[in-house]
Design a protein around this motif. Structure first.
Motif, PDB file in Angstrom:
ATOM      1  N   ALA A 302      50.181  72.655  16.298  1.00 17.91           N
ATOM      2  CA  ALA A 302      51.350  71.895  15.846  1.00 17.91           C
ATOM      3  C   ALA A 302      52.549  72.838  15.810  1.00 17.91           C
ATOM      4  O   ALA A 302      52.417  74.005  15.453  1.00 17.91           O
ATOM      5  CB  ALA A 302      51.094  71.308  14.465  1.00 17.91           C
ATOM      6  N   TRP A 303      53.714  72.322  16.186  1.00 18.32           N
ATOM      7  CA  TRP A 303      54.929  73.139  16.198  1.00 18.32           C
ATOM      8  C   TRP A 303      55.968  72.514  15.272  1.00 18.32           C
ATOM      9  O   TRP A 303      55.967  71.304  15.049  1.00 18.32           O
ATOM     10  CB  TRP A 303      55.489  73.238  17.615  1.00 18.32           C
ATOM     11  N   GLU A 304      56.822  73.364  14.703  1.00 18.55           N
ATOM     12  CA  GLU A 304      57.869  72.877  13.812  1.00 18.55           C
ATOM     13  C   GLU A 304      59.170  73.624  14.067  1.00 18.55           C
ATOM     14  O   GLU A 304      59.170  74.752  14.560  1.00 18.55           O
ATOM     15  CB  GLU A 304      57.445  73.037  12.349  1.00 18.55           C
ATOM     16  N   THR A 305      60.273  72.967  13.747  1.00 15.79           N
ATOM     17  CA  THR A 305      61.596  73.577  13.895  1.00 15.79           C
ATOM     18  C   THR A 305      62.091  74.033  12.531  1.00 15.79           C
ATOM     19  O   THR A 305      62.097  73.255  11.572  1.00 15.79           O
ATOM     20  CB  THR A 305      62.590  72.573  14.506  1.00 15.79           C
ATOM     21  N   ILE A 306      62.482  75.294  12.429  1.00 17.11           N
ATOM     22  CA  ILE A 306      62.964  75.846  11.160  1.00 17.11           C
ATOM     23  C   ILE A 306      64.275  76.590  11.400  1.00 17.11           C
ATOM     24  O   ILE A 306      64.610  76.926  12.542  1.00 17.11           O
ATOM     25  CB  ILE A 306      61.930  76.813  10.534  1.00 17.11           C
TER      26      ILE A 306
END
Length: 877
Positions: A302-306
């Protein structure tokens, strides 16, 4: 660290509180200073003046001038080429005269034979363990070599010094306790000086920390003062709550989040794959949402934008979440799952503005591509949780003025990163990589640094500060004068084993000075470096080694690669610059043991190569002689003098392969070819000359005095272990048959034992049938038994065999000349060697290249004799 970016109330004074000691006067390079600080300030300013010139030297690092100067402790250590090397050497040469007057060293010291005893040294030495690095040799092992090849006051060099173990070994030779512990009976106790350099800024910095003056009490006091201050400022970031009470975090477990391939929902890897109660990790598990059978092979991260404050922009990274904490509360340890308190604390930390904290972008490479693609890590700070990055940045800010404190800091840069793998049996990073595991451990930086203080206290020894350190490419060391070094011990990079500069990115990102990898001697596709570029760089480096070493002195090189092609390129490079190989030994890394090997072309284990620079007398004979062939036996005599007379194993005498006529002839031919001389004689003439001038015992050749020594030592053993123990080439097969046919045997008697002794041949080489080798090299009597030929008949056999080999070589040449021919799959190595030699004698370099280009590439690269002729021919077409 800027206080206007992170709440100023977080920090105390920029200068941590310390007790100032009364300065002592310091004498350095003939100049007197009021204190070490005064000495350092003076030479840093001198270094600044010299930087424009030093930047022209190969290997000058990548970094700002101020960072390079602030990292340096001149003149003893500079984070760039050290311009004071020759000044130290001049001082040390004067010291030698004083030691000679005191009877502590001899004026005309000469070492005739290589160190040939077994060595066994473990790695659990405090100096070895204090700071991690990609490769290291335990210094007690190096001490044995230095004690053998040098005397007190001698100058030792290592141009691929790594963490500076050669320098440590040279200096600890002055410790009677440490020398006595080695059990070397003839060892001459006394400090040896060392010149150490490396292309890597972090390596040279670690070397400086291990070799320069070190006050353990002062270091301990300063390190503890730093930790005390930073704990007061940032210790709150490592707190948790247990039953309403505050507790200190010992470590936090973080887990990757994945996406179910069926339902598309998130899966916490820790929750589904780890069984804490039974201490197991499952390879397969069910999706908690839809029940689909999952494993890491069929699910995606899973990837996330921070928002990344250090970069000032949003980024996309793989999603990691904290899952479990180990803590200490009221003196008792315990574990718990993550709670709201922990999530809130981490969110508070994540909101801190770290835009003024420095970071470095990863260069794309063989090792760096893994964290870039798998984790979205593009910069050094992203290898850390935000709280560890903030904490470490603050520690480094306070440690800047002392290289020992800086190295103490860098010693935890790996163990406090996300690379720590969770295991029920312990933790650790995957060496030789920048791999960030799916489940990792976060250790509080302060705890780890605190434990490391004790480690560094154990690196103290009384004979420090007899080494000078610089940052250089070994390919060019103009700041070291010709014939100034008494001995070289070195452990250079080998092929594609380790991508040093890439793996050093994390350390060098913190110290703001990084490796200029243009002259980095490795095989690396990203840097467009093949075996050819590697060999070229190593050849240039060894040429510098040859230049700076005094005539008649020795070089010992550890070889840490199992590739025959790399091994042969090293041998060619060593001989190509003028060194004469005298001994090859194998290194058993598990036990740290050096053992004699039975063939110079076997690459079964790590190896130790010992060679020497010819004496002035021998080189003068060649220079003054018009007919170089008259010097052939002079060359062999000097070589025999430098070979071990006797090797003992299991109370038996082991044959010294380098004393066999075949290897002696190979060494002679190599020397002549590499120096551009005509080949002085054929193998038969050579063997005749050997027997006329030297003494043969057990298939080996000795000088008269050596033969007496060999006979005496042999009396006390259980016999001789023959040279050839297996057959993987035609030449080895011939040697094996010579041994077996001391007593004549029939084909049927020989054949079963022959089959047992056969081993894998080199790719592209063809081992002829046993009968073919017998017919070409041995005599068959009327009773059907094969025997070794008489000396008189051997010449006739050689003529017949030579004609057959040249005929077969011409067939290879004819095949290579066909317009659409492909590489020949099967060729005889001995035929190729013979053909290349004959072509060289006739100056037919085109035929060497033509055939070389049409045999198997691995065969050409893995045979040092073929490669030698091919390389020479390439330069003369």
């Amino acid at each position: 660290m800027s206080k206007n970016k992170i709440n100023p109330s977080l920090f105390l004074d920029d200068e941590f509180e310390e007790v100032k000691l009364t300065p002592e006067k310091v004498i350095c390079l003939g100049m007197e200073f009021e204190s070490e600080d005064a000495r350092r300030a003076y030479f840093r300013e001198e270094l600044r003046k010299k930087l424009p010139e030093l930047k022209q030297v190969e290997g000058f690092p990548i970094g700002e001038d101020n960072d390079i100067i602030n990292l340096s402790d001149p003149p003893y250590y500079t984070a760039c080429p050290n311009p004071w090397l020759n000044d130290f050497i001049a001082e040390w040469e004067k010291e030698k005269e004083e030691l000679e007057a005191q009877g502590k060293r001899k004026k005309n010291f000469e070492v005739k034979m290589p160190y040939a005893s077994d060595v066994s040294e473990g790695k659990n030495n405090p100096i070895y363990m204090a700071h991690a690095y990609h490769t290291k040799v335990p210094h007690p092992a190096i001490m044995r070599y230095i004690l053998h090849y040098t005397q007190p006051g001698d100058i030792v060099f290592d141009g691929f010094c790594g963490t500076g173990m050669t320098g440590v070994a040279a200096q600890i030779c002055g410790s009677k306790k440490d020398v006595d512990a080695l059990g070397e009976k003839k060892a001459k106790i006394g400090v040896r000086h060392a010149v150490c350099s490396d292309l890597s800024p972090i390596a040279s910095l670690i070397a400086a920390s291990y070799n320069l003056k070190f006050n353990p009490q002062e270091f301990e006091r300063k390190a503890n003062a730093i930790l005390k201050q930073v704990e007061e400022e940032l210790g709150w970031m490592y707190e948790t709550e247990v039953n309403g009470k505050k507790a200190k975090i010992n470590c936090t477990i973080w887990s990757d989040v994945f996406i179910c391939p069926s339902c598309g929902k998130e899966i916490n890897l820790w929750s589904e794959s780890v069984d804490v109660k039974n201490s197991t990790i499952k390879d397969q598990f069910s999706c908690p949402h839809c029940g689909t059978y999952c494993s890491k092979k069929n699910i995606e991260k899973a990837w996330e934008t921070i928002y990344d404050y250090a970069l000032g922009k949003t980024i996309t990274v793989n999603k990691k979440v904290p899952v479990r904490i180990s803590y200490t509360c009221n003196g008792k340890r315990g574990e718990k799952d993550i709670t709201k308190f922990d999530i809130d604390l981490l969110e508070r930390i994540n909101q801190l503005d770290t835009s003024n904290l420095s970071t470095l972008k990863l260069k794309e490479g063989y090792n760096t591509i893994q964290p870039i693609k798998s984790n979205g890590i593009t910069h050094i700070h992203q290898f850390y949780t935000k709280r560890n990055f903030i904490y470490l940045s603050r520690v480094l800010e306070l440690a800047q003025k002392d290289i020992h404190l800086i190295i103490w800091f860098t010693s935890v840069c790996q163990s406090t990163s996300k690379m720590n793998k969770f295991r029920f049996t312990g933790t650790g990073i995957t060496t030789g990589t920048l791999y960030v595991p799916s489940i990792n451990l976060e250790f509080p930086a302060g705890h780890t640094l605190s434990r490391k203080i004790t480690s560094f206290l154990g690196t103290s020894y009384n004979t420090r500060n007899n080494t000078t350190i610089g940052l250089n490419s070994a390919t060019n060391i103009p700041n070291l004068k010709t014939s100034s070094i008494d001995y070289i011990f070195t452990d250079p990079p080998f092929g594609a084993n380790i991508m040093y500069s890439e793996l050093s990115s994390i350390w060098e990102g913190w110290i703001k000075v990084s490796t200029n990898n243009r002259e980095e001697a490795i095989i690396n596709a990203t840097q467009s470096k093949t075996l050819f570029e590697y060999q070229t760089l190593m050849s240039r480096s060894l040429r510098e080694y040859y230049r700076v070493l005094k005539p008649g002195k020795w070089l010992t090189m550890e070889f840490s690669n199992t590739s025959a092609a790399v091994w042969n390129s090293i041998q060619n490079a060593i001989q190509g610059v003028g060194f004469i190989i005298a001994n090859v030994a194998a290194l058993d890394k598990k036990q740290g043991s050096f053992k004699a090997v039975t063939t110079t072309t076997a690459v079964k284990q790590d190896l130790v190569i010992t060679c020497y620079k010819p004496t002035d007398e021998l080189m003068l004979k060649f220079d003054q002689s018009i007919d170089k062939s008259v010097n052939a036996m002079d060359f062999i005599e000097e070589l025999l003098v430098h070979l071990p007379v006797h090797l003992e194993k299991d109370n038996s005498t082991t044959a010294v392969i380098e004393r066999s006529p075949k290897i002696l002839y190979d060494r002679l031919i190599s020397y002549y070819v590499q120096h551009g001389y005509a080949i002085p004689m054929d193998a038969q003439e050579f063997q005749k000359g050997l027997r006329e001038r030297f003494i043969e015992r057990d298939g080996m050749f000795f000088t008269a005095s050596q033969a007496l020594e060999y006979e005496e030592k042999k009396k006390g053993t259980n016999g001789i272990i023959p040279m050839a123990l297996f057959i993987s080439s035609e030449a080895e097969g011939i040697e094996w048959l010579k041994r077996e046919l001391e007593t004549p045997q029939t084909y049927s008697e020989i054949q079963p034992e022959w089959m047992k002794a056969m081993s894998t041949t080199k790719k592209g080489d063809v081992l002829p049938e046993l009968m073919t080798i017998l017919e070409e090299n041995f005599i068959k009597d009327e009773d059907g038994k094969w025997r070794k030929p008489d000396t008189e008949k051997a010449a006739d056999l050689e003529i017949i065999r030579s004609r057959k080999m040249m005929k077969e070589f011409n067939m290879y040449l004819e095949q290579a000349q066909k317009p659409k021919t492909k590489r020949m799959k099967n060729t005889r190595l001995e035929v190729l060697r013979y053909g290349f030699k004959e072509c060289y004698k006739q100056k037919d370099y085109k035929s060497i290249i033509l055939v070389g280009d049409h045999i198997q590439e691995a065969l050409l690269q893995e045979d040092e004799i073929l490669l030698q002729y091919y390389d020479i021919a390439s330069t003369r077409v």
